[in-house]
Design an enzyme around this catalytic site. Structure first.
Site, PDB file in Angstrom:
ATOM      1  N   HIS A 264       2.086   3.574  -9.160  1.00 40.86           N
ATOM      2  CA  HIS A 264       1.864   2.148  -9.452  1.00 40.86           C
ATOM      3  C   HIS A 264       3.026   1.590 -10.277  1.00 40.86           C
ATOM      4  O   HIS A 264       3.479   0.474 -10.045  1.00 40.86           O
ATOM      5  CB  HIS A 264       0.536   1.955 -10.177  1.00 40.86           C
ATOM      6  CG  HIS A 264      -0.669   2.315  -9.343  1.00 40.86           C
ATOM      7  ND1 HIS A 264      -0.816   1.891  -8.042  1.00 40.86           N
ATOM      8  CD2 HIS A 264      -1.768   3.067  -9.624  1.00 40.86           C
ATOM      9  CE1 HIS A 264      -1.959   2.358  -7.552  1.00 40.86           C
ATOM     10  NE2 HIS A 264      -2.557   3.081  -8.491  1.00 40.86           N
TER      11      HIS A 264
ATOM     12  N   LEU B 207      11.164 -20.072  -4.801  1.00 39.56           N
ATOM     13  CA  LEU B 207      10.148 -19.205  -4.183  1.00 39.56           C
ATOM     14  C   LEU B 207       8.795 -19.462  -4.835  1.00 39.56           C
ATOM     15  O   LEU B 207       8.674 -19.448  -6.057  1.00 39.56           O
ATOM     16  CB  LEU B 207      10.527 -17.727  -4.365  1.00 39.56           C
ATOM     17  CG  LEU B 207       9.500 -16.728  -3.813  1.00 39.56           C
ATOM     18  CD1 LEU B 207       9.503 -16.707  -2.282  1.00 39.56           C
ATOM     19  CD2 LEU B 207       9.764 -15.311  -4.333  1.00 39.56           C
TER      20      LEU B 207
ATOM     21  N   ARG C 248     -12.447   2.094  -7.593  1.00 37.53           N
ATOM     22  CA  ARG C 248     -11.631   3.259  -7.991  1.00 37.53           C
ATOM     23  C   ARG C 248     -12.049   3.757  -9.369  1.00 37.53           C
ATOM     24  O   ARG C 248     -12.671   3.022 -10.138  1.00 37.53           O
ATOM     25  CB  ARG C 248     -10.158   2.850  -7.994  1.00 37.53           C
ATOM     26  CG  ARG C 248      -9.710   2.475  -6.594  1.00 37.53           C
ATOM     27  CD  ARG C 248      -8.226   2.316  -6.514  1.00 37.53           C
ATOM     28  NE  ARG C 248      -7.867   1.953  -5.145  1.00 37.53           N
ATOM     29  CZ  ARG C 248      -6.654   2.043  -4.648  1.00 37.53           C
ATOM     30  NH1 ARG C 248      -5.661   2.473  -5.402  1.00 37.53           N
ATOM     31  NH2 ARG C 248      -6.409   1.698  -3.406  1.00 37.53           N
TER      32      ARG C 248
ATOM     33  N   ARG D  15      -4.601  -1.707   9.058  1.00 34.96           N
ATOM     34  CA  ARG D  15      -5.792  -2.544   8.865  1.00 34.96           C
ATOM     35  C   ARG D  15      -5.483  -3.650   7.870  1.00 34.96           C
ATOM     36  O   ARG D  15      -4.486  -3.610   7.155  1.00 34.96           O
ATOM     37  CB  ARG D  15      -6.994  -1.710   8.416  1.00 34.96           C
ATOM     38  CG  ARG D  15      -6.765  -0.895   7.162  1.00 34.96           C
ATOM     39  CD  ARG D  15      -8.025  -0.096   6.772  1.00 34.96           C
ATOM     40  NE  ARG D  15      -7.719   0.867   5.713  1.00 34.96           N
ATOM     41  CZ  ARG D  15      -7.695   2.191   5.874  1.00 34.96           C
ATOM     42  NH1 ARG D  15      -7.965   2.729   7.045  1.00 34.96           N
ATOM     43  NH2 ARG D  15      -7.405   2.991   4.851  1.00 34.96           N
TER      44      ARG D  15
ATOM     45  N   ARG E 180      -0.056   7.757  -2.672  1.00 37.25           N
ATOM     46  CA  ARG E 180       0.510   8.838  -1.846  1.00 37.25           C
ATOM     47  C   ARG E 180       1.967   9.102  -2.201  1.00 37.25           C
ATOM     48  O   ARG E 180       2.429  10.240  -2.173  1.00 37.25           O
ATOM     49  CB  ARG E 180       0.363   8.482  -0.353  1.00 37.25           C
ATOM     50  CG  ARG E 180      -1.026   8.771   0.178  1.00 37.25           C
ATOM     51  CD  ARG E 180      -1.273   8.096   1.482  1.00 37.25           C
ATOM     52  NE  ARG E 180      -1.469   6.655   1.304  1.00 37.25           N
ATOM     53  CZ  ARG E 180      -1.341   5.764   2.268  1.00 37.25           C
ATOM     54  NH1 ARG E 180      -0.986   6.144   3.484  1.00 37.25           N
ATOM     55  NH2 ARG E 180      -1.563   4.488   2.026  1.00 37.25           N
TER      56      ARG E 180
ATOM     57  N   SER F  74      -7.796  -4.806   5.488  1.00 38.88           N
ATOM     58  CA  SER F  74      -8.447  -4.549   4.200  1.00 38.88           C
ATOM     59  C   SER F  74      -8.824  -5.836   3.456  1.00 38.88           C
ATOM     60  O   SER F  74      -8.583  -5.957   2.247  1.00 38.88           O
ATOM     61  CB  SER F  74      -7.567  -3.653   3.320  1.00 38.88           C
ATOM     62  OG  SER F  74      -7.361  -2.389   3.931  1.00 38.88           O
TER      63      SER F  74
ATOM     64  N   ASP G  17       0.829  -1.213   0.000  1.00 38.26           N
ATOM     65  CA  ASP G  17       0.000   0.000   0.000  1.00 38.26           C
ATOM     66  C   ASP G  17       0.862   1.262   0.000  1.00 38.26           C
ATOM     67  O   ASP G  17       1.963   1.277   0.550  1.00 38.26           O
ATOM     68  CB  ASP G  17      -0.915  -0.025   1.237  1.00 38.26           C
ATOM     69  CG  ASP G  17      -2.059   0.977   1.112  1.00 38.26           C
ATOM     70  OD1 ASP G  17      -2.427   1.330  -0.029  1.00 38.26           O
ATOM     71  OD2 ASP G  17      -2.578   1.408   2.157  1.00 38.26           O
TER      72      ASP G  17
ATOM     73  N   SER H 148      -7.434  -5.695  -4.735  1.00 39.83           N
ATOM     74  CA  SER H 148      -8.455  -6.291  -3.868  1.00 39.83           C
ATOM     75  C   SER H 148      -9.797  -6.338  -4.588  1.00 39.83           C
ATOM     76  O   SER H 148     -10.020  -5.629  -5.584  1.00 39.83           O
ATOM     77  CB  SER H 148      -8.587  -5.488  -2.570  1.00 39.83           C
ATOM     78  OG  SER H 148      -9.317  -4.300  -2.798  1.00 39.83           O
ATOM     79  N   SER H 149     -10.701  -7.149  -4.037  1.00 38.17           N
ATOM     80  CA  SER H 149     -12.040  -7.242  -4.629  1.00 38.17           C
ATOM     81  C   SER H 149     -12.777  -5.910  -4.500  1.00 38.17           C
ATOM     82  O   SER H 149     -13.778  -5.691  -5.162  1.00 38.17           O
ATOM     83  CB  SER H 149     -12.832  -8.386  -3.976  1.00 38.17           C
ATOM     84  OG  SER H 149     -12.655  -8.402  -2.575  1.00 38.17           O
ATOM     85  N   GLU H 150     -12.267  -5.015  -3.644  1.00 35.97           N
ATOM     86  CA  GLU H 150     -12.883  -3.695  -3.467  1.00 35.97           C
ATOM     87  C   GLU H 150     -12.223  -2.623  -4.350  1.00 35.97           C
ATOM     88  O   GLU H 150     -12.751  -1.512  -4.482  1.00 35.97           O
ATOM     89  CB  GLU H 150     -12.793  -3.255  -1.999  1.00 35.97           C
ATOM     90  CG  GLU H 150     -13.692  -4.048  -1.055  1.00 35.97           C
ATOM     91  CD  GLU H 150     -13.194  -5.464  -0.776  1.00 35.97           C
ATOM     92  OE1 GLU H 150     -11.968  -5.651  -0.653  1.00 35.97           O
ATOM     93  OE2 GLU H 150     -14.024  -6.383  -0.713  1.00 35.97           O
TER      94      GLU H 150
HETATM   95  C1  IPE Z   1      -5.283  -2.757   0.033  1.00 37.08           C
HETATM   96  O1  IPE Z   1      -5.017  -1.414  -0.147  1.00 37.08           O
HETATM   97  C2  IPE Z   1      -5.285  -3.490  -1.276  1.00 37.08           C
HETATM   98  C3  IPE Z   1      -3.982  -3.575  -1.973  1.00 37.08           C
HETATM   99  C4  IPE Z   1      -2.856  -3.120  -1.548  1.00 37.08           C
HETATM  100  C5  IPE Z   1      -4.024  -4.260  -3.224  1.00 37.08           C
HETATM  101  P1  IPE Z   1      -6.187  -0.333  -0.268  1.00 37.08           P
HETATM  102  O2  IPE Z   1      -5.521   0.978  -0.479  1.00 37.08           O
HETATM  103  O3  IPE Z   1      -7.166  -0.766  -1.287  1.00 37.08           O
HETATM  104  O4  IPE Z   1      -6.878  -0.428   1.160  1.00 37.08           O
HETATM  105  P2  IPE Z   1      -7.776   0.628   1.949  1.00 37.08           P
HETATM  106  O5  IPE Z   1      -8.791   1.167   0.974  1.00 37.08           O
HETATM  107  O6  IPE Z   1      -6.857   1.699   2.443  1.00 37.08           O
HETATM  108  O7  IPE Z   1      -8.371  -0.166   3.073  1.00 37.08           O
HETATM  109  C1  IPE Z   2      -1.685   0.264  -3.351  1.00 37.47           C
HETATM  110  O1  IPE Z   2      -1.479   1.623  -3.376  1.00 37.47           O
HETATM  111  C2  IPE Z   2      -1.932  -0.299  -4.732  1.00 37.47           C
HETATM  112  C3  IPE Z   2      -3.289  -0.806  -4.945  1.00 37.47           C
HETATM  113  C4  IPE Z   2      -4.281  -0.793  -4.091  1.00 37.47           C
HETATM  114  C5  IPE Z   2      -3.552  -1.411  -6.241  1.00 37.47           C
HETATM  115  P1  IPE Z   2      -2.674   2.651  -3.322  1.00 37.47           P
HETATM  116  O2  IPE Z   2      -3.108   2.957  -4.724  1.00 37.47           O
HETATM  117  O3  IPE Z   2      -3.762   2.179  -2.435  1.00 37.47           O
HETATM  118  O4  IPE Z   2      -1.963   3.925  -2.716  1.00 37.47           O
HETATM  119  P2  IPE Z   2      -2.532   4.901  -1.601  1.00 37.47           P
HETATM  120  O5  IPE Z   2      -2.923   4.049  -0.428  1.00 37.47           O
HETATM  121  O6  IPE Z   2      -3.700   5.605  -2.198  1.00 37.47           O
HETATM  122  O7  IPE Z   2      -1.387   5.798  -1.303  1.00 37.47           O
HETATM  123 MG    MG Z   3      -4.136   2.397  -0.445  1.00 37.55          MG
END
Ligand code: IPE
Ligand code: IPE
Ligand code: MG
Length: 250
Positions: free
Chosen positions: A39, A133, A73, A196, A26, A198, A22, A67-69
Protein backbone atom coordinates in the site's frame (compact mmCIF):
# COMPACT_ATOMS: atom_id res chain seq x y z
CA UNK A 1 10.41 7.28 -24.36
CA UNK A 2 6.81 7.16 -25.41
CA UNK A 3 4.74 4.74 -27.42
CA UNK A 4 2.15 7.45 -28.06
CA UNK A 5 2.27 9.03 -31.48
CA UNK A 6 2.11 12.74 -30.64
CA UNK A 7 0.29 13.49 -33.91
CA UNK A 8 -2.75 11.40 -32.99
CA UNK A 9 -2.58 11.91 -29.28
CA UNK A 10 -4.64 15.06 -28.82
CA UNK A 11 -7.90 14.15 -30.61
CA UNK A 12 -7.76 10.50 -29.62
CA UNK A 13 -7.02 10.97 -25.93
CA UNK A 14 -9.64 10.21 -23.29
CA UNK A 15 -10.93 13.21 -21.35
CA UNK A 16 -11.73 11.11 -18.30
CA UNK A 17 -9.76 8.08 -17.10
CA UNK A 18 -10.74 5.97 -14.08
CA UNK A 19 -8.42 3.43 -12.47
CA UNK A 20 -9.02 0.51 -10.11
CA UNK A 21 -5.64 0.51 -8.38
CA UNK A 22 -5.43 -3.19 -7.60
CA UNK A 23 -2.59 -5.52 -6.68
CA UNK A 24 -0.78 -3.83 -3.78
CA UNK A 25 -1.09 -6.88 -1.52
CA UNK A 26 0.19 -9.36 -4.10
CA UNK A 27 3.04 -7.02 -5.02
CA UNK A 28 4.20 -7.04 -1.38
CA UNK A 29 3.60 -10.76 -0.86
CA UNK A 30 5.78 -11.54 -3.90
CA UNK A 31 8.58 -9.71 -2.07
CA UNK A 32 7.88 -11.49 1.25
CA UNK A 33 6.87 -8.18 2.76
CA UNK A 34 3.69 -7.24 4.65
CA UNK A 35 0.72 -6.05 2.59
CA UNK A 36 1.10 -2.61 4.16
CA UNK A 37 4.39 -2.24 2.27
CA UNK A 38 2.48 -2.71 -0.98
CA UNK A 39 0.00 0.00 0.00
CA UNK A 40 2.87 2.39 0.81
CA UNK A 41 4.50 1.72 -2.55
CA UNK A 42 1.11 2.19 -4.20
CA UNK A 43 1.18 5.86 -3.22
CA UNK A 44 4.19 6.35 -5.52
CA UNK A 45 2.18 4.92 -8.41
CA UNK A 46 -0.63 7.37 -7.59
CA UNK A 47 1.89 10.20 -7.92
CA UNK A 48 3.17 8.76 -11.22
CA UNK A 49 -0.34 8.41 -12.64
CA UNK A 50 -1.25 11.99 -11.70
CA UNK A 51 1.94 13.37 -13.28
CA UNK A 52 1.42 11.28 -16.41
CA UNK A 53 -2.16 12.54 -16.82
CA UNK A 54 -0.99 16.15 -16.48
CA UNK A 55 1.74 15.57 -19.07
CA UNK A 56 -0.74 13.93 -21.44
CA UNK A 57 -3.31 16.74 -20.98
CA UNK A 58 -5.95 14.34 -19.67
CA UNK A 59 -8.25 16.67 -17.72
CA UNK A 60 -9.99 14.17 -15.40
CA UNK A 61 -8.67 11.22 -13.39
CA UNK A 62 -10.78 9.17 -10.97
CA UNK A 63 -8.92 6.73 -8.70
CA UNK A 64 -10.50 3.92 -6.67
CA UNK A 65 -8.70 4.10 -3.33
CA UNK A 66 -11.10 2.29 -0.98
CA UNK A 67 -14.33 0.52 -1.84
CA UNK A 68 -17.45 0.31 0.29
CA UNK A 69 -16.60 -3.41 0.59
CA UNK A 70 -12.97 -2.92 1.73
CA UNK A 71 -14.13 -2.52 5.36
CA UNK A 72 -14.38 -6.34 5.30
CA UNK A 73 -10.58 -6.56 5.51
CA UNK A 74 -8.83 -7.22 8.82
CA UNK A 75 -8.84 -4.23 11.17
CA UNK A 76 -5.08 -3.95 10.93
CA UNK A 77 -5.11 -3.51 7.16
CA UNK A 78 -7.99 -1.01 7.25
CA UNK A 79 -6.05 0.92 9.94
CA UNK A 80 -2.93 0.97 7.77
CA UNK A 81 -4.93 2.31 4.83
CA UNK A 82 -6.58 5.03 6.92
CA UNK A 83 -3.20 6.17 8.25
CA UNK A 84 -1.82 6.18 4.74
CA UNK A 85 -4.72 8.34 3.47
CA UNK A 86 -4.08 10.88 6.22
CA UNK A 87 -0.34 11.02 5.59
CA UNK A 88 -0.83 11.25 1.83
CA UNK A 89 -3.30 14.11 2.21
CA UNK A 90 -0.92 15.96 4.56
CA UNK A 91 2.16 15.43 2.41
CA UNK A 92 0.87 15.69 -1.14
CA UNK A 93 -1.73 18.42 -1.18
CA UNK A 94 0.64 21.43 -1.47
CA UNK A 95 2.43 19.96 -4.44
CA UNK A 96 -0.78 18.83 -6.09
CA UNK A 97 -2.28 22.32 -5.82
CA UNK A 98 0.99 23.89 -7.08
CA UNK A 99 0.77 21.59 -10.10
CA UNK A 100 -2.79 22.64 -10.90
CA UNK A 101 -4.62 19.65 -9.42
CA UNK A 102 -8.15 20.10 -8.02
CA UNK A 103 -9.15 17.39 -5.57
CA UNK A 104 -12.54 15.87 -4.92
CA UNK A 105 -13.47 12.89 -2.77
CA UNK A 106 -16.40 10.73 -3.81
CA UNK A 107 -18.03 8.15 -1.55
CA UNK A 108 -19.90 7.97 1.74
CA UNK A 109 -17.84 10.19 4.00
CA UNK A 110 -19.75 9.71 7.24
CA UNK A 111 -18.05 6.34 7.84
CA UNK A 112 -14.60 7.93 8.18
CA UNK A 113 -13.16 9.26 11.45
CA UNK A 114 -13.29 13.03 11.95
CA UNK A 115 -9.56 13.66 11.24
CA UNK A 116 -9.95 12.06 7.82
CA UNK A 117 -13.17 13.90 7.00
CA UNK A 118 -11.60 17.21 8.02
CA UNK A 119 -8.59 16.59 5.80
CA UNK A 120 -10.85 15.73 2.88
CA UNK A 121 -12.72 19.02 3.35
CA UNK A 122 -9.47 20.98 3.56
CA UNK A 123 -8.02 19.33 0.44
CA UNK A 124 -11.17 20.17 -1.53
CA UNK A 125 -11.04 23.80 -0.42
CA UNK A 126 -7.50 24.20 -1.75
CA UNK A 127 -8.43 24.89 -5.36
CA UNK A 128 -5.51 25.84 -7.64
CA UNK A 129 -5.58 29.16 -9.54
CA UNK A 130 -6.06 27.26 -12.75
CA UNK A 131 -6.97 23.57 -12.92
CA UNK A 132 -4.93 21.28 -15.15
CA UNK A 133 -6.25 18.06 -13.68
CA UNK A 134 -9.44 17.26 -11.80
CA UNK A 135 -8.47 14.38 -9.49
CA UNK A 136 -11.31 12.43 -7.92
CA UNK A 137 -10.47 10.00 -5.13
CA UNK A 138 -13.11 7.34 -4.55
CA UNK A 139 -13.05 6.48 -0.85
CA UNK A 140 -15.73 4.35 0.78
CA UNK A 141 -17.20 4.51 -2.68
CA UNK A 142 -19.45 1.99 -4.39
CA UNK A 143 -21.15 2.33 -7.75
CA UNK A 144 -24.40 1.11 -6.23
CA UNK A 145 -24.06 3.63 -3.42
CA UNK A 146 -23.68 6.41 -6.03
CA UNK A 147 -26.87 5.32 -7.79
CA UNK A 148 -28.75 5.09 -4.49
CA UNK A 149 -27.57 8.50 -3.27
CA UNK A 150 -28.59 9.98 -6.64
CA UNK A 151 -32.03 8.35 -6.29
CA UNK A 152 -32.31 9.87 -2.82
CA UNK A 153 -31.45 13.31 -4.25
CA UNK A 154 -34.05 12.93 -7.00
CA UNK A 155 -36.69 11.80 -4.47
CA UNK A 156 -35.93 14.78 -2.23
CA UNK A 157 -36.32 17.19 -5.15
CA UNK A 158 -39.66 15.62 -6.08
CA UNK A 159 -40.86 15.73 -2.46
CA UNK A 160 -39.87 19.41 -2.24
CA UNK A 161 -41.88 20.18 -5.36
CA UNK A 162 -38.74 21.23 -7.28
CA UNK A 163 -38.91 18.38 -9.77
CA UNK A 164 -41.81 16.81 -11.63
CA UNK A 165 -41.48 13.01 -11.42
CA UNK A 166 -42.67 12.74 -15.04
CA UNK A 167 -39.60 14.73 -16.12
CA UNK A 168 -37.05 12.28 -14.65
CA UNK A 169 -35.01 10.85 -17.50
CA UNK A 170 -31.40 9.65 -17.81
CA UNK A 171 -29.92 13.12 -18.05
CA UNK A 172 -31.92 14.43 -15.06
CA UNK A 173 -30.88 11.38 -13.01
CA UNK A 174 -27.27 11.71 -14.14
CA UNK A 175 -27.13 15.23 -12.71
CA UNK A 176 -27.49 13.73 -9.22
CA UNK A 177 -24.59 11.27 -9.56
CA UNK A 178 -21.13 12.06 -8.18
CA UNK A 179 -19.22 13.04 -11.31
CA UNK A 180 -22.07 14.65 -13.25
CA UNK A 181 -20.32 17.97 -13.87
CA UNK A 182 -17.19 16.34 -15.34
CA UNK A 183 -16.47 14.88 -18.78
CA UNK A 184 -18.10 11.47 -19.29
CA UNK A 185 -15.94 8.47 -18.41
CA UNK A 186 -13.96 7.44 -21.51
CA UNK A 187 -11.43 4.88 -20.28
CA UNK A 188 -11.63 2.44 -17.36
CA UNK A 189 -8.33 0.84 -16.35
CA UNK A 190 -7.86 -1.98 -13.86
CA UNK A 191 -4.45 -3.22 -12.79
CA UNK A 192 -3.74 -6.41 -10.85
CA UNK A 193 -5.03 -8.95 -13.36
CA UNK A 194 -8.66 -9.25 -12.24
CA UNK A 195 -11.17 -8.59 -15.00
CA UNK A 196 -14.02 -7.26 -12.91
CA UNK A 197 -15.53 -3.91 -11.99
CA UNK A 198 -15.80 -4.52 -8.21
CA UNK A 199 -18.63 -1.98 -7.78
CA UNK A 200 -16.69 0.98 -9.20
CA UNK A 201 -18.44 3.56 -11.42
CA UNK A 202 -21.46 1.46 -12.49
CA UNK A 203 -23.63 4.24 -13.90
CA UNK A 204 -20.71 5.93 -15.67
CA UNK A 205 -19.36 2.70 -17.20
CA UNK A 206 -22.21 2.28 -19.70
CA UNK A 207 -20.08 3.20 -22.73
CA UNK A 208 -16.59 3.51 -21.28
CA UNK A 209 -13.77 1.57 -22.93
CA UNK A 210 -12.31 -1.10 -20.62
CA UNK A 211 -8.61 -1.88 -20.32
CA UNK A 212 -7.20 -4.55 -18.02
CA UNK A 213 -3.56 -5.15 -17.13
CA UNK A 214 -1.65 -7.76 -15.14
CA UNK A 215 0.68 -5.01 -13.88
CA UNK A 216 0.36 -4.80 -10.09
CA UNK A 217 -0.51 -1.28 -8.95
CA UNK A 218 2.87 -0.37 -7.34
CA UNK A 219 4.50 -1.08 -10.74
CA UNK A 220 2.11 1.21 -12.64
CA UNK A 221 3.91 4.10 -14.32
CA UNK A 222 3.68 6.49 -17.29
CA UNK A 223 4.56 3.60 -19.62
CA UNK A 224 1.58 1.55 -18.44
CA UNK A 225 -0.72 4.54 -18.90
CA UNK A 226 0.70 5.12 -22.38
CA UNK A 227 -0.02 1.50 -23.32
CA UNK A 228 -3.64 1.98 -22.25
CA UNK A 229 -3.88 5.29 -24.13
CA UNK A 230 -2.41 3.80 -27.30
CA UNK A 231 -4.95 0.96 -27.17
CA UNK A 232 -7.78 3.42 -26.51
CA UNK A 233 -6.70 5.61 -29.45
CA UNK A 234 -7.00 2.61 -31.80
CA UNK A 235 -10.56 1.75 -30.82
CA UNK A 236 -13.68 2.84 -32.63
CA UNK A 237 -16.42 3.91 -30.25
CA UNK A 238 -19.82 3.40 -31.82
CA UNK A 239 -22.22 4.01 -28.91
CA UNK A 240 -24.66 1.65 -30.56
CA UNK A 241 -24.46 3.42 -33.91
CA UNK A 242 -22.61 2.32 -37.02
CA UNK A 243 -19.40 4.29 -36.59
CA UNK A 244 -17.13 5.85 -39.20
CA UNK A 245 -16.55 2.61 -41.11
CA UNK A 246 -20.22 1.54 -40.90
CA UNK A 247 -20.68 2.67 -44.50
CA UNK A 248 -23.89 2.93 -46.48
CA UNK A 249 -26.07 -0.04 -47.33
CA UNK A 250 -29.21 -1.87 -46.34
C1 IPE B 1 -11.10 -2.93 -5.77
O1 IPE B 1 -10.13 -3.84 -5.42
C2 IPE B 1 -11.10 -1.74 -4.85
C3 IPE B 1 -9.90 -0.88 -4.91
C4 IPE B 1 -8.89 -1.02 -5.69
C5 IPE B 1 -9.92 0.23 -4.00
P1 IPE B 1 -10.45 -5.10 -4.49
O2 IPE B 1 -9.17 -5.82 -4.30
O3 IPE B 1 -11.15 -4.65 -3.27
O4 IPE B 1 -11.48 -5.92 -5.38
P2 IPE B 1 -11.87 -7.46 -5.35
O5 IPE B 1 -12.10 -7.84 -3.91
O6 IPE B 1 -10.72 -8.21 -5.95
O7 IPE B 1 -13.10 -7.54 -6.21
C1 IPE C 1 -5.64 -2.53 -3.90
O1 IPE C 1 -4.75 -3.54 -3.64
C2 IPE C 1 -5.72 -1.54 -2.76
C3 IPE C 1 -7.00 -1.54 -2.05
C4 IPE C 1 -8.04 -2.30 -2.29
C5 IPE C 1 -7.14 -0.56 -0.99
P1 IPE C 1 -5.17 -4.85 -2.86
O2 IPE C 1 -4.94 -4.63 -1.40
O3 IPE C 1 -6.55 -5.27 -3.20
O4 IPE C 1 -4.11 -5.89 -3.40
P2 IPE C 1 -4.38 -7.40 -3.82
O5 IPE C 1 -5.49 -7.38 -4.83
O6 IPE C 1 -4.76 -8.13 -2.59
O7 IPE C 1 -3.09 -7.83 -4.40
MG1 MG D 1 -7.33 -6.48 -4.65
Amino acid sequence: MSIIDPAIAVQRLPRHVAIVMDGNGRWAEARHRPRSFGHHEGVKAVRASVEACIRRHIPTLTLFAFSSENWKRPEEEVGTLMELFMKAMDREVDELVANGVSLRFIGERAAFAAPIRERMDRCEERAPASTRLQLNIAANYGGRWDIVQAARGVARAVAAGELDAARIDESVFDAYTCLADLPPLDLFIRTGGETRVSNFLLWQLAYAELWFSDVLWPDFDAGTLDAALADYARRERRFGGRGASGGAGA
